[in-house]
Scaffold this motif. Structure first.
Motif, PDB file in Angstrom:
ATOM      1  N   LEU A  24       0.787  -1.121   0.205  1.00 24.52           N
ATOM      2  CA  LEU A  24       0.013  -0.094   0.077  1.00 24.52           C
ATOM      3  C   LEU A  24       0.924   1.165  -0.026  1.00 24.52           C
ATOM      4  O   LEU A  24       0.663   2.281  -0.763  1.00 24.52           O
ATOM      5  N   MET A  25       1.967   1.199   0.816  1.00 27.35           N
ATOM      6  CA  MET A  25       2.848   2.314   0.881  1.00 27.35           C
ATOM      7  C   MET A  25       3.568   2.781  -0.554  1.00 27.35           C
ATOM      8  O   MET A  25       3.613   3.920  -1.118  1.00 27.35           O
ATOM      9  N   TYR A  26       3.850   1.544  -1.434  1.00 29.32           N
ATOM     10  CA  TYR A  26       4.440   1.668  -2.501  1.00 29.32           C
ATOM     11  C   TYR A  26       3.537   2.062  -3.389  1.00 29.32           C
ATOM     12  O   TYR A  26       3.769   2.957  -4.525  1.00 29.32           O
ATOM     13  N   ASP A  27       2.353   1.634  -3.376  1.00 29.94           N
ATOM     14  CA  ASP A  27       1.353   1.914  -4.272  1.00 29.94           C
ATOM     15  C   ASP A  27       0.879   3.382  -4.317  1.00 29.94           C
ATOM     16  O   ASP A  27       0.628   3.851  -5.448  1.00 29.94           O
ATOM     17  N   ASN A  28       0.791   3.906  -3.064  1.00 26.78           N
ATOM     18  CA  ASN A  28       0.498   5.361  -3.071  1.00 26.78           C
ATOM     19  C   ASN A  28       1.697   6.222  -2.794  1.00 26.78           C
ATOM     20  O   ASN A  28       1.474   7.640  -2.413  1.00 26.78           O
ATOM     21  N   GLY A  29       3.061   5.677  -2.715  1.00 25.89           N
ATOM     22  CA  GLY A  29       3.995   6.618  -2.588  1.00 25.89           C
ATOM     23  C   GLY A  29       3.958   7.562  -1.122  1.00 25.89           C
ATOM     24  O   GLY A  29       4.288   8.573  -1.075  1.00 25.89           O
ATOM     25  N   GLU A  30       3.659   6.624  -0.271  1.00 26.02           N
ATOM     26  CA  GLU A  30       3.559   7.294   1.314  1.00 26.02           C
ATOM     27  C   GLU A  30       4.754   6.696   1.822  1.00 26.02           C
ATOM     28  O   GLU A  30       5.151   5.600   2.183  1.00 26.02           O
ATOM     29  N   GLY A  31       5.617   7.709   2.226  1.00 24.09           N
ATOM     30  CA  GLY A  31       6.827   7.360   3.043  1.00 24.09           C
ATOM     31  C   GLY A  31       7.915   6.859   2.166  1.00 24.09           C
ATOM     32  O   GLY A  31       9.244   6.437   2.406  1.00 24.09           O
ATOM     33  N   VAL A  32       7.459   6.400   0.988  1.00 24.14           N
ATOM     34  CA  VAL A  32       8.566   5.831   0.056  1.00 24.14           C
ATOM     35  C   VAL A  32       8.110   6.508  -1.584  1.00 24.14           C
ATOM     36  O   VAL A  32       7.136   6.634  -1.647  1.00 24.14           O
ATOM     37  N   PRO A  33       9.108   6.436  -2.543  1.00 27.95           N
ATOM     38  CA  PRO A  33       8.770   6.618  -3.810  1.00 27.95           C
ATOM     39  C   PRO A  33       7.836   5.704  -4.357  1.00 27.95           C
ATOM     40  O   PRO A  33       7.654   4.455  -3.947  1.00 27.95           O
ATOM     41  N   GLN A  34       6.799   6.119  -5.058  1.00 28.18           N
ATOM     42  CA  GLN A  34       5.532   5.472  -5.459  1.00 28.18           C
ATOM     43  C   GLN A  34       6.543   4.489  -6.410  1.00 28.18           C
ATOM     44  O   GLN A  34       7.219   4.771  -7.249  1.00 28.18           O
TER      45      GLN A  34
END
Length: 109
Positions: free
Chosen positions: A9-19
């Motif tokens: 989810l974080m990678y999908d949305n670019g939350e805290g990490v680059p998308q």
């Protein structure tokens, strides 16, 4: 498995990490293969929308089906939409209505 989904989810949305759809796909797949319904659903969305993978309605419908069978309302609604539109599955208004009803009975508008 839940942590794997959350990383996806974080990678999908670019939350805290680059998308990064490739990394999202990898993490969602790991969680989905362990039966996490929300991961199956999110992976299905990636296939439906062609995000990080070639668009594949059949694969999307399969993943939505897995999550829907576990009672995941958003997957039930999306599976209903796919039956309604004949995307990845044969068009079938009766099945569409059944899946929409299951989602609605859980309060999913």
């Amino acid at each position: 498995a839940e942590a794997q989904h959350n990383l996806g989810l974080m990678y999908d949305n670019g939350e805290g990490v680059p998308q990064d759809y490739t990394k999202a796909l990898d993490w969602y797949t790991k969680a989905a293969n362990q039966g996490v319904a929300v991961a199956q659903y999110n992976l299905g969305l990636m296939y439906k929308n062609g995000e990080g993978v070639p668009q594949d309605y059949v694969k999307a419908a399969e993943l939505f089906q897995k999550a829907a069978n576990q009672g995941y309302a958003e997957a039930q609604s999306n599976l209903g939409l796919m039956y309604n539109n004949g995307e990845g599955v044969p068009q079938n208004y009766t099945k569409a209505l059944d899946w929409y009803t299951k989602a609605a009975n859980q309060g999913y508008a």
